[in-house]
Design a protein around this motif. Structure first.
Motif, mmCIF file in Angstrom:
data_model
loop_
_atom_site.group_PDB
_atom_site.id
_atom_site.type_symbol
_atom_site.label_atom_id
_atom_site.label_comp_id
_atom_site.label_asym_id
_atom_site.label_seq_id
_atom_site.Cartn_x
_atom_site.Cartn_y
_atom_site.Cartn_z
ATOM 1 N N ALA A 162 0.826 -1.202 0.000
ATOM 2 C CA ALA A 162 0.000 0.000 0.000
ATOM 3 C C ALA A 162 0.867 1.261 0.000
ATOM 4 C CB ALA A 162 -0.934 -0.002 1.212
ATOM 5 N N PHE A 163 1.920 1.262 0.812
ATOM 6 C CA PHE A 163 2.828 2.408 0.832
ATOM 7 C C PHE A 163 3.480 2.608 -0.533
ATOM 8 C CE2 PHE A 163 3.357 2.390 5.630
ATOM 9 C CZ PHE A 163 2.789 3.637 5.778
ATOM 10 N N GLY A 164 4.006 1.527 -1.096
ATOM 11 C CA GLY A 164 4.687 1.643 -2.382
ATOM 12 C C GLY A 164 3.773 2.134 -3.480
ATOM 13 N N VAL A 224 0.780 9.253 3.577
ATOM 14 C CA VAL A 224 1.254 8.197 4.480
ATOM 15 C C VAL A 224 0.250 7.970 5.608
ATOM 16 C CG1 VAL A 224 3.038 7.624 6.165
ATOM 17 C CG2 VAL A 224 3.685 8.539 3.938
ATOM 18 N N LEU A 225 -0.248 9.064 6.183
ATOM 19 C CA LEU A 225 -1.232 8.936 7.270
ATOM 20 C C LEU A 225 -2.511 8.273 6.776
ATOM 21 C CD1 LEU A 225 -0.787 12.393 9.046
ATOM 22 C CD2 LEU A 225 0.082 10.162 9.776
ATOM 23 N N ARG A 226 -2.901 8.543 5.534
ATOM 24 C CA ARG A 226 -4.110 7.916 5.000
ATOM 25 C C ARG A 226 -3.917 6.406 4.849
ATOM 26 N NH1 ARG A 226 -9.431 8.818 3.071
ATOM 27 N NH2 ARG A 226 -10.097 6.678 2.764
ATOM 28 N N VAL A 227 -2.742 5.991 4.398
ATOM 29 C CA VAL A 227 -2.465 4.555 4.288
ATOM 30 C C VAL A 227 -2.502 3.897 5.664
ATOM 31 C CG1 VAL A 227 -0.698 2.860 3.685
ATOM 32 C CG2 VAL A 227 -1.152 4.778 2.154
ATOM 33 N N PHE A 231 -5.036 0.369 9.761
ATOM 34 C CA PHE A 231 -5.430 0.057 11.136
ATOM 35 C C PHE A 231 -6.943 0.083 11.312
ATOM 36 C CE2 PHE A 231 -1.016 1.446 11.938
ATOM 37 C CZ PHE A 231 -0.578 0.336 12.639
ATOM 38 N N ARG A 232 -7.654 0.862 10.487
ATOM 39 C CA ARG A 232 -9.114 0.857 10.608
ATOM 40 C C ARG A 232 -9.694 -0.513 10.288
ATOM 41 N NH1 ARG A 232 -12.702 4.404 6.521
ATOM 42 N NH2 ARG A 232 -11.654 2.918 5.126
ATOM 43 N N ALA A 233 -9.074 -1.224 9.367
ATOM 44 C CA ALA A 233 -9.568 -2.550 8.994
ATOM 45 C C ALA A 233 -9.136 -3.633 9.974
ATOM 46 C CB ALA A 233 -9.078 -2.912 7.595
ATOM 47 N N ARG A 234 -8.234 -3.309 10.916
ATOM 48 C CA ARG A 234 -7.675 -4.359 11.770
ATOM 49 C C ARG A 234 -7.870 -4.124 13.255
ATOM 50 N NH1 ARG A 234 -5.083 -3.904 7.123
ATOM 51 N NH2 ARG A 234 -4.274 -5.782 6.114
ATOM 52 N N LEU A 235 -7.924 -2.888 13.698
ATOM 53 C CA LEU A 235 -8.046 -2.622 15.130
ATOM 54 C C LEU A 235 -9.439 -2.989 15.622
ATOM 55 C CD1 LEU A 235 -6.181 0.768 15.638
ATOM 56 C CD2 LEU A 235 -5.391 -1.539 16.216
ATOM 57 N N ARG A 236 -9.493 -3.711 16.702
ATOM 58 C CA ARG A 236 -10.756 -4.126 17.332
ATOM 59 C C ARG A 236 -10.626 -3.953 18.837
ATOM 60 N NH1 ARG A 236 -11.627 -3.955 12.743
ATOM 61 N NH2 ARG A 236 -12.668 -5.447 11.363
#
Length: 369
Positions: A222-224, A353-356, A361-366
């Motif tokens: 995603a970063f690349g 970078v902050l958007r990535v 983390f939005r898709a993974r943090l619970r």
């Protein structure tokens, strides 16, 4: 000695033990060692900023070249694709040096010699505007007093600029050498990043636990993808705005069109307001031609600003950022407030970078609940 090392029968080289003896340290000692290493690294970067320029610039160049390298790698080995991409970049730079730079130098010299006439014209227009304001009672003093105050401020600024120029004349040679060294460092770092990208990626993935490596790989990709799209889109954006403004000013008849177009490309690094900043010198120069040229120049830059705001930014760069234009503009303001011009230039890539990271983390943090 036989217990500590093993000699290769072929080359006579020594090989370390397979299981080295561990040196036990406490967690506090490990933290102190890590802090000392980090502080030393920061001190080196502060004392020798060219190192940071080479690393960051090389990383950005490697990202920008990653797209043509990936494309060419479909038909040729990766090493050859990297070489062809670097040669293509050097060819474009050489072409610009041989064709554009001499024209820029000639027009810049002509513009410098015409500055007194431009100043006189500007003074006449300023005097007319001040007289209009004086008639309506909007000036804090008389017209002569305001002109004298402006003249004193401009004279003081000119003296400061001249002092800086003459004071730094002796450092031209060293500055040129530092620039050449930094440029070589950027190319060197970019080439090795492109060549050893698999090794860097492997080391990056091994730094994570095994059950997180798939997510770490997604973050790497995603970063690349985001940064390479942004940098390539930014380069295309700058080229389009500079070319359109230079051609339009040439057709209108405004002198020094190439220099003014190059200035527009530089100011286009600032999103949304860059086109307005680039219009100021062009409109000032257009006053020396005719009122019609001034009106046409203003119309050209209004069109360029609309083109950037409604097409170039959303279509070229917006595909990589996926951020609302209001956030982009606010990030530019925040970056300028924190770090000046450098903060303005780094605001949008930092936002990317902050958007990535936000999407990752939005898709993974619970929460545990």
């Amino acid at each position: 000695m036989k217990l500590l090392e093993r000699v290769s029968p072929k080359k006579g080289a020594t090989k370390p033990m397979v299981n080295p003896t561990p040196i036990r340290i406490s967690k506090r000692t490990a933290i102190v060692i890590a802090f000392v290493i980090f502080a030393t690294l920061m001190l080196v970067l502060w004392a020798v900023p060219s190192v940071l320029i080479s690393v960051v610039g090389g990383f950005g160049l490697a990202l920008a070249l990653s797209f043509p390298v990936r494309t060419l790698s479909r038909w040729m080995p990766r090493g050859v694709a990297i070489l062809m991409s670097l040669l293509g970049l050097f060819g474009l730079v050489l072409l610009a040096i041989l064709i554009l730079v001499p024209l820029l130098v000639v027009q810049s010299a002509a513009l410098a010699s015409a500055l007194p006439d431009l100043a006189n014209n500007a003074q006449q227009y300023l005097l007319a505007g001040l007289e209009l304001l004086d008639k309506n009672g909007l000036l804090p003093g008389t017209t002569d007093q305001v002109l004298a105050s402006i003249g004193e401020n401009l004279s003081g600024s000119a003296r400061d600029i001249a002092g800086s120029v003459f004071g730094g004349a002796f450092s031209v040679v060293s500055g040129t050498f530092s620039f050449a060294l930094s440029l070589f460092g950027v190319v060197f770092v970019a080439a090795y990043m492109l060549i050893d990208v698999r090794r860097f990626k492997t080391a990056y993935l091994l730094a994570f636990p095994a059950h997180y490596r798939r997510d770490a790989r997604d973050l790497w990709n995603a970063f690349g993808l985001t940064l390479s799209r942004y940098l390539n889109g930014l380069a295309l954006d700058l080229a389009i705005q500079g070319a359109i403004s230079a051609v339009a000013l040439y057709l209108i008849g405004v002198p020094y069109a190439l220099v003014l177009g190059a200035f527009v490309s530089l100011t286009a690094l600032i999103p949304y307001i860059g086109a307005w900043l680039g219009a100021i010198p062009a409109i000032i120069v257009a006053f020396t031609v005719s009122p019609t040229a001034v009106i046409l120049t203003a119309i050209v830059f209004v069109v360029i600003q609309q083109l950037e705001g409604n097409f170039l930014m959303p279509k070229i760069q917006g595909q990589s950022l996926h951020v609302h234009p209001v956030l982009v503009f606010l990030s530019v303001i925040i970056g300028g407030g924190l770090a000046g011009l450098v903060g303005v230039l780094l605001a949008v890539p930092t936002l990317a970078v902050l958007r990535v990271l936000f999407d990752f983390f939005r898709a993974r943090l619970r929460t545990r609940e």
